[in-house]
Scaffold this active site. Structure first.
Site, PDB file in Angstrom:
ATOM      1  N   GLY A  39       0.811  -1.210   0.000  1.00 50.62           N
ATOM      2  CA  GLY A  39       0.000   0.000   0.000  1.00 50.62           C
ATOM      3  C   GLY A  39       0.841   1.253   0.000  1.00 50.62           C
ATOM      4  O   GLY A  39       2.076   1.217  -0.015  1.00 50.62           O
ATOM      5  N   GLY A  44       2.694   3.516   1.529  1.00 51.61           N
ATOM      6  CA  GLY A  44       3.345   3.637   2.818  1.00 51.61           C
ATOM      7  C   GLY A  44       3.997   4.972   3.060  1.00 51.61           C
ATOM      8  O   GLY A  44       4.166   5.395   4.207  1.00 51.61           O
ATOM      9  N   ARG A  45       4.403   5.650   2.000  1.00 50.38           N
ATOM     10  CA  ARG A  45       4.980   6.992   2.147  1.00 50.38           C
ATOM     11  C   ARG A  45       4.383   7.936   1.105  1.00 50.38           C
ATOM     12  O   ARG A  45       5.007   8.895   0.678  1.00 50.38           O
ATOM     13  CB  ARG A  45       6.504   6.955   2.009  1.00 50.38           C
ATOM     14  CG  ARG A  45       7.013   6.407   0.697  1.00 50.38           C
ATOM     15  CD  ARG A  45       8.506   6.638   0.549  1.00 50.38           C
ATOM     16  NE  ARG A  45       9.017   6.072  -0.685  1.00 50.38           N
ATOM     17  CZ  ARG A  45      10.149   6.469  -1.260  1.00 50.38           C
ATOM     18  NH1 ARG A  45      10.855   7.430  -0.715  1.00 50.38           N
ATOM     19  NH2 ARG A  45      10.562   5.899  -2.369  1.00 50.38           N
ATOM     20  N   ASP A  54       9.141   5.380   7.914  1.00 49.93           N
ATOM     21  CA  ASP A  54       8.776   6.663   8.517  1.00 49.93           C
ATOM     22  C   ASP A  54       7.842   7.475   7.622  1.00 49.93           C
ATOM     23  O   ASP A  54       7.402   8.556   8.000  1.00 49.93           O
ATOM     24  CB  ASP A  54      10.023   7.486   8.839  1.00 49.93           C
ATOM     25  CG  ASP A  54      10.911   7.725   7.620  1.00 49.93           C
ATOM     26  OD1 ASP A  54      10.453   7.504   6.486  1.00 49.93           O
ATOM     27  OD2 ASP A  54      12.073   8.132   7.810  1.00 49.93           O
ATOM     28  N   GLY A  55       7.552   6.956   6.426  1.00 47.79           N
ATOM     29  CA  GLY A  55       6.643   7.658   5.537  1.00 47.79           C
ATOM     30  C   GLY A  55       7.241   8.871   4.848  1.00 47.79           C
ATOM     31  O   GLY A  55       6.537   9.600   4.141  1.00 47.79           O
ATOM     32  N   ASP A  86       3.575  -4.794  -7.699  1.00 44.51           N
ATOM     33  CA  ASP A  86       3.034  -3.555  -7.131  1.00 44.51           C
ATOM     34  C   ASP A  86       3.626  -2.326  -7.784  1.00 44.51           C
ATOM     35  O   ASP A  86       3.177  -1.201  -7.511  1.00 44.51           O
ATOM     36  CB  ASP A  86       3.243  -3.510  -5.611  1.00 44.51           C
ATOM     37  CG  ASP A  86       4.696  -3.721  -5.220  1.00 44.51           C
ATOM     38  OD1 ASP A  86       5.185  -4.851  -5.401  1.00 44.51           O
ATOM     39  OD2 ASP A  86       5.337  -2.775  -4.738  1.00 44.51           O
ATOM     40  N   ASN A  87       4.604  -2.500  -8.652  1.00 45.95           N
ATOM     41  CA  ASN A  87       5.177  -1.388  -9.403  1.00 45.95           C
ATOM     42  C   ASN A  87       4.771  -1.431 -10.876  1.00 45.95           C
ATOM     43  O   ASN A  87       5.379  -0.757 -11.705  1.00 45.95           O
ATOM     44  CB  ASN A  87       6.705  -1.397  -9.307  1.00 45.95           C
ATOM     45  CG  ASN A  87       7.206  -1.092  -7.914  1.00 45.95           C
ATOM     46  OD1 ASN A  87       6.521  -0.433  -7.136  1.00 45.95           O
ATOM     47  ND2 ASN A  87       8.387  -1.564  -7.578  1.00 45.95           N
ATOM     48  N   ASP A 122       6.956   4.290 -10.285  1.00 49.05           N
ATOM     49  CA  ASP A 122       7.809   4.089  -9.117  1.00 49.05           C
ATOM     50  C   ASP A 122       9.290   3.960  -9.490  1.00 49.05           C
ATOM     51  O   ASP A 122       9.849   2.869  -9.569  1.00 49.05           O
ATOM     52  CB  ASP A 122       7.356   2.861  -8.311  1.00 49.05           C
ATOM     53  CG  ASP A 122       6.121   3.161  -7.482  1.00 49.05           C
ATOM     54  OD1 ASP A 122       5.711   4.339  -7.431  1.00 49.05           O
ATOM     55  OD2 ASP A 122       5.561   2.236  -6.898  1.00 49.05           O
TER      56      ASP A 122
END
Length: 477
Positions: A80, A82-83, A115-116, A242-243, A252
């Site tokens: 998902g 995430g950042r 840490d996003g 996912d890319n 990405d």
């Protein structure tokens, strides 16, 4: 310009989130041409504040999407944004829909142990690469704005933070469909397909027939994209499902790289120890990833239709590639000896580590008869080993019947003079980290006209220096 958020209504497809503002943001780059295309007439201060998470435009609804993916061959059931987060869906003046996607905006429920945040290094690399690909005519997400921050971000070392706002007609990935298939929620798959049809391909029907046509279109676009990558010598580096974009976009940018010396086994990602995503493996990986998508869609599309679409992948890829390679060599017609001519050329290029981009660009100067140009010979460690090939190639050129000027024009229109070499990106990054964006600006100017001569910048079109081989690009890039 209007904001029409459709995806954020799917509360089962992710989570509403709030950006975490970056400290002391500074607008570093703004893609004014793209902003105009989106109809977004904002001040630089507004772009800075949106891209740093300081403020939102009215009607924006930040939303982190959930998806899964096969990563280096192994399945990860929940990934998902995430950042990153989807800020909203913009409908431009021409009616075209764009996702606004903000990277580096802080943690989301899908950040896992991250840490996003994003760092300036990787954010600038994505900005430069996506614009380079766009101007090469290759489908890609686009960079809209970049901000830097004094906020420290911890990776292998402490680095300056950044925020990147990018745009694409859709950020739907293969992994979106994998998530709902493998999590036992297949009822959401038709809804996502219908969303894609409504927003991107309204010519398709929202039924099994339309879904089959949609998958066939994804196969075609993926095959075309990867063939174009191979033609320009582009390595993605992390071709996880996912890319992979449902629209066939380059998505990405991480440890990517354009070939310097030609090496079919080149691995641009130093984290890819087994070479799964090496340059010459990209076509096969694209097919493997499409098979994973087909599995996820098998509940709504007949197996025969999925197999038929998958069966067209190789033909589409090879057709696009062979046509493009003929154009790169100044050829228009097809002759039976052409595949052997191509194979022998690549074997010699690999053996002598010939610079990929410079080779094709300078090859345009070779006439159907006569001596080999000096600057072409300068790329070769042993010019005599090429003697037979040059004779065959010049004979083949003579069959075309083009004038030298016509051939050069054709070749220079498809063989770029300027590409984003890793060492050029690294030099721009190092200056940017010191607050100087001039090198990034120069690169963006050159990459916006990659086929033009621009002789005052010839130094940017030379083979990479020896020190460039020491650059290490990994998944953290």
């Amino acid at each position: 310009m209007r904001i029409d958020n459709q995806y954020a209504k799917f509360d089962w497809a992710g989570t509403a989130v709030t950006p975490a503002p970056l400290l002391s943001p500074r607008l570093l780059l703004l893609n004014a041409d793209l902003a105009d295309e989106l109809g977004m007439a904002l001040s630089e201060a507004q772009w800075r504040d949106i891209t740093s998470g300081q403020q939102l435009m009215p009607d924006m609804q930040p939303f982190a999407q959930v998806y899964a993916g096969h990563q280096f061959g192994g399945f990860s059931p929940q990934l998902g944004d995430g950042r990153a987060m989807l800020l909203g869906e913009v409908v431009g003046p021409n009616g075209q829909r764009w996702d606004l996607h903000l990277k580096g905006a802080g943690k989301t429920p899908y950040s896992r142990f991250g840490d996003g945040r994003a760092v300036l290094r990787s954010s600038l690399r994505e900005y430069l690469a996506s614009e380079a690909m766009h101007h090469l005519g290759i489908a890609t997400t686009r960079a809209l704005a970049l901000v830097g921050s004094k906020e420290p971000v911890y990776r292998e070392q402490v680095e300056p933070g950044a925020g990147l706002l990018r745009a694409a007609h859709s950020h739907l990935r293969f992994g979106h469909f994998e998530f709902f298939y493998y999590s036992g929620k297949p009822e959401h798959i038709p809804t996502l397909l219908n969303y894609l049809i409504d927003t991107q391909w309204p010519d398709l029907s929202k039924d099994a027939t339309g879904y089959a046509a949609l998958f066939a279109r994804v196969v075609e676009k993926t095959a075309t994209l990867i063939a174009q990558w191979q033609l320009v010598g582009f390595c993605h580096g992390v071709l996880n499902t996912d890319n992979m974009s449902m629209l066939g976009l380059t998505l990405d940018y991480g440890p990517y790289g354009f070939l310097d010396a030609y090496d079919p086994d080149h691995i641009c990602n130093h984290s890819d120890h087994a070479g799964r995503y090496a340059y010459d493996q990209q076509p096969a990986v694209g097919y493997w990833n499409l098979q994973r998508l087909a599995q996820s869609l098998s509940g709504v599309i007949e197996i025969e239709a999925l197999q038929q679409a998958l069966g067209s992948y190789e033909q589409q890829l090879m057709s696009t590639y062979s046509q493009g390679m003929r154009q790169k060599l100044g050829l228009t017609t097809w002759e039976d000896e052409d595949p052997a001519l191509f194979r022998d050329m690549f074997a010699l290029m690999a053996a002598q580590k010939v610079d990929y981009t410079c080779w094709f660009r300078r090859l345009a100067e070779l006439a159907p008869s006569g001596a080999v140009p000096t600057n072409l010979q300068a790329l070769l460690s042993d010019a005599t080993a090429w003697s037979e090939w040059f004779v065959r190639y010049q004979t083949r050129l003579a069959q075309e019947g083009k004038t030298q000027a016509e051939k050069e024009q054709q070749m220079n229109a498809i063989n770029p003079k300027y590409i984003l070499r890793n060492h050029l990106a690294q030099q721009a990054i190092e200056q940017a980290e010191q607050g100087d964006m001039s090198e990034a600006d120069t690169l963006l100017m050159l990459l916006a006209r990659p086929f033009d001569e621009q002789p005052e910048f010839n130094a940017y079109a030379m083979p990479a220096p020896d020190w460039a081989e020491t650059l290490s690009i990994s998944c953290s890039s």
